[in-house]
Design an enzyme around this catalytic site. Structure first.
Site, PDB file in Angstrom:
ATOM      1  N   GLN A 192       0.802  -1.226   0.000  1.00 18.47           N
ATOM      2  CA  GLN A 192       0.000   0.000   0.000  1.00 18.47           C
ATOM      3  C   GLN A 192       0.841   1.285   0.000  1.00 18.47           C
ATOM      4  O   GLN A 192       0.285   2.373   0.121  1.00 18.47           O
ATOM      5  CB  GLN A 192      -0.968   0.013   1.176  1.00 18.47           C
ATOM      6  CG  GLN A 192      -0.342   0.017   2.548  1.00 18.47           C
ATOM      7  CD  GLN A 192      -1.357   0.256   3.649  1.00 18.47           C
ATOM      8  OE1 GLN A 192      -2.293   1.045   3.499  1.00 18.47           O
ATOM      9  NE2 GLN A 192      -1.208  -0.437   4.753  1.00 18.47           N
ATOM     10  N   ASP A 193       2.145   1.148  -0.167  1.00 16.85           N
ATOM     11  CA  ASP A 193       3.001   2.336  -0.259  1.00 16.85           C
ATOM     12  C   ASP A 193       3.974   2.179  -1.433  1.00 16.85           C
ATOM     13  O   ASP A 193       5.149   2.537  -1.345  1.00 16.85           O
ATOM     14  CB  ASP A 193       3.767   2.536   1.054  1.00 16.85           C
ATOM     15  CG  ASP A 193       4.430   3.908   1.141  1.00 16.85           C
ATOM     16  OD1 ASP A 193       3.946   4.845   0.477  1.00 16.85           O
ATOM     17  OD2 ASP A 193       5.421   4.044   1.877  1.00 16.85           O
TER      18      ASP A 193
END
Length: 289
Positions: A192-193
């Site tokens: 998610q990053d």
């Protein structure tokens, strides 16, 4: 190493927990060097604001040691790297949970994908995501759980918002989140990053992913960090291009990817240092898209 905080960790000094962790870093580094029999320890890398990473050698092989400040997002990084087992991501060679320490493959030369003007950035991303989005039985946090946390965050921020415009942005995003949560979600492992500086050049593969912040959820959400990654171009045109191309080439529903990008951008965008940039991204993704 010195007891003085490295420049990239200065923000952690604002909290007692951060200061205490920084004070322990010399002992943690020494413990890792002894445990993994490391030599030729180099200067720490700059960049991360919540971890201390440095190069070393183990039995003649270049490695990286990453010491993480204890926080929710770092809890399952080692587990994600184990699941991927080097397929598109750096390999995990060792893990000391009691120290929040990882022994990692050193990607060399290690330059950022977003800094390479000769490479089709999104072509690399498509190839990597097609391999990283795997199903797993590991008990990672679910996107639905994370979304519920964000909904609580939005309610709190709406209550203390300084102006009507901010309240409108929050209400609109809450509405998008409600729509997304009203339908079933697939479950694959998501980084998610995954922005333009978390993909680095290597020799084993041309490009490898680093620094996973794992979450299990739908692929449409997995596009969000790349869509909003200003390292790949910080204009409305470039952002919509990423949304359109990634959705098409990876077979993801464009509207769900757009909505998840707005949601994640707001959730990660209350820090005053990045607030203006994140509000600009939200505007680009909500007006005439």
């Amino acid at each position: 190493m010195s007891n003085q905080a490295p420049e990239n960790l200065k923000a952690l000094e604002a909290t007692s927990a951060g200061r205490n962790w920084i004070d322990t870093l010399p002992n943690l580094v020494d413990a890792c060097v002894r445990h993994w029999s490391l030599d030729n320890v180099g200067k720490p890398f700059a960049g991360s604001t919540v971890s201390h990473a440095f190069p070393a050698f183990r039995d003649g092989m270049p490695v990286v040691v990453k010491l993480q400040f204890p926080h929710e997002e770092c809890l399952f990084e080692a587990d994600a790297l184990k699941v991927w087992a080097g397929a598109g991501a750096v390999r995990l060679f060792g893990h000391l949970p009691e120290y929040n320490a990882l022994l990692l493959e050193r990607a060399q030369p290690g330059s950022y994908l977003s800094d390479d003007p000769r490479t089709d950035h999104l072509g690399v991303v498509v190839d990597l995501l097609s391999r990283l989005w795997v199903t797993t039985n590991v008990s990672f946090k679910r996107l639905r759980q994370q979304a519920e946390d964000w909904d609580t965050l939005f309610k709190n921020e709406h209550r203390i918002a300084a102006d009507d415009q901010e309240r409108r942005v929050i209400r609109h995003t809450q509405g998008l989140l409600g729509e997304l949560l009203s339908t079933p979600m697939e479950e694959v492992l998501i980084h998610q990053d995954l922005h333009g500086q978390n993909i680095v050049s290597a020799q084993r593969e041309p490009w490898l992913v680093i620094d996973p912040k794992p979450l299990v959820g739908e692929r449409a959400f997995g596009l969000a960090p790349i869509i909003r990654s200003f390292e790949f171009g910080n204009t409305k045109k470039s952002m919509l291009y990423r949304l359109d191309r990634l959705s098409e080439e990876l077979g993801v529903e464009r509207e769900r990817a757009r909505k998840w990008t707005v949601v994640q951008t707001l959730a990660w965008g209350f820090d005053p240092h990045f607030k203006a940039k994140h509000r600009q991204i939200i505007q680009w993704l909500t007006v005439d898209t």
